[in-house]
Design a protein around this motif. Structure first.
Motif, PDB file in Angstrom:
ATOM      1  N   CYS A 121       0.821  -1.221   0.000  1.00 52.83           N
ATOM      2  CA  CYS A 121       0.000   0.000   0.000  1.00 52.83           C
ATOM      3  C   CYS A 121       0.849   1.262   0.000  1.00 52.83           C
ATOM      4  N   GLY A 122       2.016   1.191   0.608  1.00 52.77           N
ATOM      5  CA  GLY A 122       2.901   2.338   0.636  1.00 52.77           C
ATOM      6  C   GLY A 122       2.577   3.354   1.712  1.00 52.77           C
ATOM      7  N   ASP A 123       1.601   3.063   2.559  1.00 53.85           N
ATOM      8  CA  ASP A 123       1.293   3.969   3.659  1.00 53.85           C
ATOM      9  C   ASP A 123       0.893   3.153   4.882  1.00 53.85           C
ATOM     10  N   THR A 124       0.565   3.850   5.969  1.00 51.21           N
ATOM     11  CA  THR A 124       0.234   3.173   7.225  1.00 51.21           C
ATOM     12  C   THR A 124      -1.225   2.779   7.322  1.00 51.21           C
ATOM     13  N   SER A 125      -2.030   3.108   6.330  1.00 46.23           N
ATOM     14  CA  SER A 125      -3.468   2.877   6.439  1.00 46.23           C
ATOM     15  C   SER A 125      -3.823   1.406   6.565  1.00 46.23           C
ATOM     16  N   SER A 126      -3.005   0.514   5.998  1.00 44.91           N
ATOM     17  CA  SER A 126      -3.344  -0.911   6.064  1.00 44.91           C
ATOM     18  C   SER A 126      -3.294  -1.419   7.501  1.00 44.91           C
ATOM     19  N   TYR A 127      -2.422  -0.867   8.334  1.00 46.77           N
ATOM     20  CA  TYR A 127      -2.358  -1.265   9.737  1.00 46.77           C
ATOM     21  C   TYR A 127      -3.339  -0.470  10.593  1.00 46.77           C
ATOM     22  N   VAL A 128      -3.443   0.826  10.308  1.00 42.82           N
ATOM     23  CA  VAL A 128      -4.331   1.686  11.093  1.00 42.82           C
ATOM     24  C   VAL A 128      -5.776   1.221  10.952  1.00 42.82           C
ATOM     25  N   ASN A 129      -6.195   0.890   9.740  1.00 43.80           N
ATOM     26  CA  ASN A 129      -7.560   0.429   9.516  1.00 43.80           C
ATOM     27  C   ASN A 129      -7.790  -0.979  10.058  1.00 43.80           C
ATOM     28  N   GLY A 130      -6.716  -1.726  10.292  1.00 38.98           N
ATOM     29  CA  GLY A 130      -6.850  -3.086  10.791  1.00 38.98           C
ATOM     30  C   GLY A 130      -6.645  -3.218  12.289  1.00 38.98           C
TER      31      GLY A 130
END
Length: 156
Positions: A92-101
């Protein structure tokens, strides 16, 4: 001397075509292995990011009477951050994949961090793998990989 032919150095067309065909065949054989290796490397990086987040979450909970943060951004805030920066998913290239999970429950003193990246399907994984859970103290989702260097991270 008129009947003598000059010797021409070089390759014939058929020789060049055979070499090109062989190179194409080798590329066709090696490319799927290369793509699978890249996907496994991204998965390994993702698993390490999840371990780092888990360590930071446990450190945060130790300083806050067993309570986990409401959001992952709290790990990098304050005078002494528990992690320097939130990791980013390779795909993804950003932190959203962890933040949203990220999900937590302070009533049961548990959390779950899941990478919401979409490249895990390449490794024949479930769409929302891998995930790290405080409930089992390790990876809480079936991870189908041959390199079992986890040493007990999977639940019983």
């Amino acid at each position: 001397m008129a009947g003598l032919r000059r010797k021409v150095n070089g390759f014939t067309l058929i020789e060049l075509l055979i070499v090109i065909a062989l190179i194409g065949l080798l590329v066709a054989i090696l490319l799927p292995n290369y793509n699978r290796s890249r996907a496994r490397a991204k998965l390994s990086a993702c698993k390490q990011n999840l371990r780092n987040l888990a360590t930071a979450l446990e450190s945060y909970a130790a300083e806050h009477n067993g309570l986990y943060p409401e959001r992952l951004a709290e790990l990098i805030e304050g005078a002494s951050p528990h992690i320097q920066q939130l990791p980013s998913c390779e795909e993804c290239g950003d932190t959203s994949s962890y933040v949203n999970g990220y999900q937590h429950s302070n009533e049961t003193h548990t959390y779950t961090v899941i990478c919401k990246g979409h490249y895990h399907a390449v490794c024949d994984l479930q769409p929302d793998c891998p995930g790290f859970s405080a409930l089992h103290g390790g990876f809480d989702f079936p991870i189908a990989d041959d390199d079992s260097d986890e040493g007990g991270d999977s639940p019983p």
